[in-house]
Every structure is written in structure tokens, then in C-alpha cells.
Motif scaffolding. Structure first.
Motif, short mmCIF file in Angstrom:
data_model
loop_
_atom_site.label_atom_id
_atom_site.label_comp_id
_atom_site.label_asym_id
_atom_site.label_seq_id
_atom_site.Cartn_x
_atom_site.Cartn_y
_atom_site.Cartn_z
N HIS A 1 -13.71 21.33 -21.74
CA HIS A 1 -12.54 21.97 -22.33
C HIS A 1 -12.87 22.42 -23.75
O HIS A 1 -13.72 21.82 -24.42
CB HIS A 1 -11.35 21.00 -22.35
CG HIS A 1 -10.89 20.60 -20.99
ND1 HIS A 1 -10.53 21.52 -20.03
CD2 HIS A 1 -10.74 19.37 -20.42
CE1 HIS A 1 -10.16 20.88 -18.93
NE2 HIS A 1 -10.28 19.58 -19.14
N PRO A 2 -12.23 23.47 -24.23
CA PRO A 2 -12.51 23.96 -25.58
C PRO A 2 -11.97 23.00 -26.64
O PRO A 2 -10.87 22.45 -26.49
CB PRO A 2 -11.78 25.30 -25.62
CG PRO A 2 -10.63 25.13 -24.66
CD PRO A 2 -11.16 24.25 -23.56
N THR A 3 -12.75 22.79 -27.67
CA THR A 3 -12.34 21.94 -28.79
C THR A 3 -12.74 22.59 -30.10
O THR A 3 -13.66 23.43 -30.14
CB THR A 3 -13.00 20.56 -28.72
OG1 THR A 3 -14.43 20.70 -28.83
CG2 THR A 3 -12.66 19.84 -27.41
N LYS B 1 -8.29 26.05 -17.49
CA LYS B 1 -7.13 25.15 -17.44
C LYS B 1 -6.58 24.91 -18.85
O LYS B 1 -5.38 24.98 -19.08
CB LYS B 1 -7.51 23.81 -16.80
CG LYS B 1 -6.38 22.77 -16.84
CD LYS B 1 -6.78 21.48 -16.15
CE LYS B 1 -5.72 20.41 -16.32
NZ LYS B 1 -4.39 20.82 -15.86
N ASN B 2 -7.46 24.59 -19.79
CA ASN B 2 -7.08 24.41 -21.18
C ASN B 2 -7.58 25.60 -21.99
O ASN B 2 -8.70 26.07 -21.78
CB ASN B 2 -7.68 23.13 -21.76
CG ASN B 2 -7.05 21.88 -21.21
OD1 ASN B 2 -6.14 21.95 -20.39
ND2 ASN B 2 -7.53 20.72 -21.64
N THR B 3 -6.75 26.07 -22.91
CA THR B 3 -7.17 27.14 -23.82
C THR B 3 -6.69 26.80 -25.22
O THR B 3 -5.70 26.09 -25.40
CB THR B 3 -6.59 28.51 -23.40
OG1 THR B 3 -5.15 28.42 -23.38
CG2 THR B 3 -7.09 28.92 -22.03
N ILE B 4 -7.40 27.34 -26.23
CA ILE B 4 -6.97 27.16 -27.61
C ILE B 4 -6.59 28.50 -28.20
O ILE B 4 -7.08 29.54 -27.79
CB ILE B 4 -8.06 26.47 -28.46
CG1 ILE B 4 -9.40 27.18 -28.34
CG2 ILE B 4 -8.20 25.01 -28.04
CD1 ILE B 4 -10.49 26.55 -29.19
N GLU B 5 -5.68 28.47 -29.17
CA GLU B 5 -5.13 29.70 -29.75
C GLU B 5 -6.13 30.29 -30.74
O GLU B 5 -6.61 29.60 -31.64
CB GLU B 5 -3.80 29.39 -30.43
CG GLU B 5 -2.94 30.61 -30.71
CD GLU B 5 -3.44 31.36 -31.94
OE1 GLU B 5 -3.54 32.61 -31.86
OE2 GLU B 5 -3.73 30.71 -32.97
N PRO B 6 -6.47 31.57 -30.60
CA PRO B 6 -7.59 32.14 -31.36
C PRO B 6 -7.38 32.25 -32.86
O PRO B 6 -8.32 32.01 -33.63
CB PRO B 6 -7.79 33.51 -30.71
CG PRO B 6 -6.49 33.84 -30.05
CD PRO B 6 -5.93 32.52 -29.61
N MET B 7 -6.22 32.66 -33.33
CA MET B 7 -6.04 32.81 -34.77
C MET B 7 -6.09 31.46 -35.47
O MET B 7 -6.59 31.35 -36.60
CB MET B 7 -4.74 33.55 -35.08
CG MET B 7 -4.81 35.02 -34.74
SD MET B 7 -3.62 36.05 -35.62
CE MET B 7 -2.09 35.51 -34.87
N SER B 8 -5.59 30.41 -34.79
CA SER B 8 -5.63 29.08 -35.39
C SER B 8 -7.06 28.61 -35.60
O SER B 8 -7.43 28.11 -36.67
CB SER B 8 -4.88 28.08 -34.50
OG SER B 8 -3.54 28.44 -34.33
N VAL B 9 -7.89 28.76 -34.54
CA VAL B 9 -9.27 28.27 -34.67
C VAL B 9 -10.08 29.15 -35.62
O VAL B 9 -10.92 28.64 -36.37
CB VAL B 9 -9.93 28.15 -33.28
CG1 VAL B 9 -10.21 29.50 -32.66
CG2 VAL B 9 -11.22 27.33 -33.35
N ALA B 10 -9.80 30.46 -35.65
CA ALA B 10 -10.50 31.33 -36.59
C ALA B 10 -10.17 30.94 -38.04
O ALA B 10 -11.05 30.90 -38.91
CB ALA B 10 -10.14 32.78 -36.34
N SER B 11 -8.90 30.64 -38.29
CA SER B 11 -8.50 30.25 -39.65
C SER B 11 -9.14 28.92 -40.04
O SER B 11 -9.50 28.72 -41.21
CB SER B 11 -6.98 30.17 -39.77
OG SER B 11 -6.46 29.12 -38.98
N SER B 12 -9.30 28.01 -39.07
CA SER B 12 -9.89 26.71 -39.39
C SER B 12 -11.38 26.83 -39.68
O SER B 12 -11.94 26.03 -40.45
CB SER B 12 -9.66 25.73 -38.23
OG SER B 12 -10.38 26.11 -37.08
N LEU B 13 -12.04 27.83 -39.09
CA LEU B 13 -13.47 28.01 -39.31
C LEU B 13 -13.77 28.94 -40.48
O LEU B 13 -14.91 28.99 -40.96
CB LEU B 13 -14.13 28.56 -38.05
CG LEU B 13 -14.27 27.55 -36.90
CD1 LEU B 13 -14.81 28.22 -35.65
CD2 LEU B 13 -15.18 26.40 -37.30
N ALA B 14 -12.77 29.66 -40.95
CA ALA B 14 -13.00 30.61 -42.04
C ALA B 14 -13.60 29.95 -43.28
O ALA B 14 -14.58 30.46 -43.84
CB ALA B 14 -11.70 31.35 -42.38
N PRO B 15 -13.06 28.81 -43.75
CA PRO B 15 -13.66 28.21 -44.95
C PRO B 15 -14.95 27.45 -44.66
O PRO B 15 -15.63 27.02 -45.61
CB PRO B 15 -12.57 27.25 -45.43
CG PRO B 15 -11.83 26.87 -44.20
CD PRO B 15 -11.85 28.09 -43.33
#
Length: 366
Positions: free
Chosen positions: A27-29, A65-79
Motif C-alpha cells: 500500500h502507498p505510504t 485498494k488504498n490510495t493517497i491524495e497527491p497534493m497532500s503528499v507533494a506538499s509534505s515532500l516539498a520541504p
């Protein structure tokens, strides 16, 4: 010197992009995406790309089955990244343009101007219909809706106050501050070869995803040129390494033989229920004998030397401006690609005055 960008199609959904019972099930994490981002930066890649997905397609493998929201994960990886461009998929139906403009600007600021969005008007509408957000007749005007959505955001990103009276949106002296760092706007990405899709890309997009046919690459560039713009034409490819060509080809056969046909049938049915002309090509592609997944891209299979030669040939012959990679095991395969395949690819392309992954790269253990 021609520059070709290389990126990663991030595994937003369970099991990545391979519909096989043989390939890893996971699953994506955030932790996985952070690891992939670190490797991508270390080997000198250019961008990360996240699709938007709101439902899976079942089967024994539990595809997406499980997916993560793209803008949230992009923002978390930005810094946590320094060079990589970060592209996250957004469907205009899910965000009012004033809300989207603020979210996108926020991530643009966090990233220092490295963030952009991939605008998707449809894909499988079933996943949006389950939310009750698809207006009646949307399939007939989806690009008109997206065009107005983008135009409103561009106003908010560039004007002190914006007033707009359109078919879908109305703004009255609306403010949106601060403005994005990247000028004139954050990166805009889209996909597709339909007349409507190309027209939208020609007017708005910095990148357009198409296949590998040189005629399609040139048609996309010509559409943008007619609007007085330029556009980067990009595609997806699956990396499948082996110690020998025969070992890699055999592994691909085994993945194909263990295809999760139930998940595949569910995906095809989801496309067909929307009854759009553009889906005929997709369902035809999914029924081809070498299908191993969805979104995985053109398979590049072989030992490191063979992979480098194949990739170089595709880059030279198609005229493509960028490639995003999918993998069986993203972290392991990208490390191997960076350590073994990429140096060979650079050497071959240098003979054609083409550069890839030219940013400073740290040492990566294979």
C-alpha cells in the motif's frame, strides 16, 4: 544541446501500476514516497508525478485498494526535496478554483516554485460519481469547464482582485494572496490526444502526456505553436531490469502470465460505462497481449546495456521531451537504474547532443 527530463510516476495506489499477482503487493505510504524522492534526487532525476485516484479495481491483487491524495503528499515532500519538480493531479470538479488557487500557491511557496498540477477532466468518472459531484451532461462540456477553471485561477494568481462572470464560476472582487513564486503561473500538465484535449493543452499546459508515436509528438507541439506557445511532450515507461536480457524477458512473461484478470476486467468495465470515444483506445490497449498493468507505460526490458540502448533509441527516434518511469520495486529499481543504466544512457545520448539527468547527483548505493 537538447534536454530530456526524467521523472518518476509515483505509486499513489496499492501495488503501483502492475496488475499482477506475481509482483509485490503493498500500500502507498508517505515513508515509501519519501524514499523514492530521496533516490530520485540522488540520481539526478527532474520530477515526481502523482496521479489522483479515489477508488480501486479489486481483484485478487487488490489493485489500487488504498490510495493517497497527491497534493497532500507533494506538499509534505516539498520541504524535504531541493531540486525535483513536484506534479500533483487535480480534477477541477473537486475544488472551487479560488480554493484550488490558494492550495496550489501554498505548495508552490513551500517548494520554492517547484510545484505544478496535472489537470484531469475525467479518467474514470465512476470514482467521482460515487461522491455525487459529477454534474448532468458533464461529459459533453468537461474541457469547457476545465478551461474556465484554469482561467479563473490564472486571474487570481496574477491580479490584485478578480471579477469573473462565466458559465460555471462567478467571482466578485475576489482576492487571493500571496501570489505564486513561479511566474507567470505554477506548472500546468495535461494528457491525451483528443481534439479537445490537445486544444486545452495548447492553450494552458507546460507538459502534455502522449504516447511514443513521433506523429503524435509533433501534432502536440504544432497545436501549442498555433497558440504561440511551446510545450514539452512526455510519456511513461516501465523499467524491468534483469542480469541478462533473457532473464528480464522471462520475468516479464511471468508477470503477464499471472495477470489479475479480475482487476483488469473491472477497470475496462469502468471505462466502458462512461461510453466516451477516447476510451476505445484505452480499452483496446488494456486488451493487448503484453498488458501487465494500467499507467505503467511502454515496457523497457533487458540487461543494463540493453535498457540504455532501448531508452536512447526511443528518445532519439520519437523526439520526446521527457519520460516518467514506473517500476516493479521503485526504490530498488531506481537505485539500480541510477547506478548502472543511467551512466550508459548518458554516454549514448551525448553522441546525439542530448542530455538527461544532468543535475548534480550524490552517490547512490545500488
Amino acid at each position: 544541446m537538447r534536454k530530456v527530463e526524467l521523472g518518476v510516476f509515483m505509486p499513489v495506489g496499492s501495488n503501483g501500476f502492475l496488475m499482477s499477482k506475481r509482483t509485490p503487493r503493498y500500500h502507498p505510504t508517505f515513508e515509501l514516497h519519501h524514499q523514492i524522492a530521496q533516490v530520485a534526487e540522488d540520481i539526478g532525476l527532474d520530477y515526481l508525478f502523482w496521479m489522483g485516484k479515489w477508488m480501486g479495481f479489486g481483484g485478487e491483487s487488490g489493485f489500487w485498494k488504498n490510495t493517497i491524495e497527491p497534493m497532500s503528499v507533494a506538499s509534505s515532500l516539498a520541504p524535504l526535496t531541493k531540486r525535483l519538480k513536484l506534479f500533483a493531479t487535480v480534477n477541477p470538479l473537486l475544488f472551487h478554483p479560488a480554493v484550488a488557487a490558494k492550495i496550489i500557491t501554498t505548495i508552490d511557496n513551500i517548494s520554492g516554485g517547484r510545484f505544478g498540477i496535472n489537470v484531469v477532466t475525467g479518467n474514470t468518472l465512476e470514482e467521482l460519481e460515487q461522491m455525487g459531484v459529477v454534474p448532468e451532461g458533464y461529459g459533453d462540456y468537461r474541457y469547457e469547464y476545465a478551461d474556465e477553471w484554469i482561467r479563473v485561477m490564472k486571474m487570481l494568481w496574477s491580479q490584485d482582485r478578480s471579477t469573473f462572470d462565466g458559465r460555471f464560476f462567478k467571482l466578485a472582487d475576489c482576492v487571493s494572496d500571496p501570489k505564486p513564486i513561479r511566474k507567470p503561473y505554477p506548472y500546468l500538465v495535461s494528457a491525451g490526444l483528443s481534439a479537445e484535449g490537445l486544444s486545452f493543452a495548447a492553450k494552458h499546459s507546460d507538459y502534455q502526456f502522449v504516447g511514443l508515436r513521433p506523429a503524435d509528438v509533433e501534432r502536440t507541439r504544432a497545436a501549442a505553436a498555433a497558440e504561440g506557445r511551446s510545450i514539452k511532450v512526455v510519456t511513461s515507461m516501465l523499467l524491468l531490469h534483469g542480469e541478462t536480457d533473457q532473464a528480464a524477458e522471462r520475468e516479464f512473461e511471468l508477470i503477464r502470465e499471472d495477470l489479475d484478470t479480475e482487476a483488469l476486467d473491472n477497470l475496462i468495465a469502468s471505462f466502458e460505462r462512461d461510453n466516451r470515444d477516447s476510451y476505445k483506445d484505452r480499452t483496446s490497449y488494456l486488451r493487448q497481449p503484453n498488458t501487465v498493468g494500467f499507467g505503467s507505460g511502454h515496457p523497457v526490458i533487458g540487461a543494463p546495456d540493453t535498457m540504455a540502448e532501448k531508452l536512447a533509441q526511443l528518445i532519439v527516434e520519437t523526439g520526446i521531451d521527457g519520460i516518467q518511469f514506473t517500476c516493479v520495486d521503485f526504490v530498488k529499481d531506481l537505485k539500480l537504474f541510477g547506478a548502472v543504466v543511467l551512466p550508459k544512457l548518458k554516454a549514448i545520448l551525448a553522441r546525439h547532443d542530448i542530455v538527461v539527468a544532468d543535475a548534480p547527483a550524490a552517490r547512490v548505493a545500488a
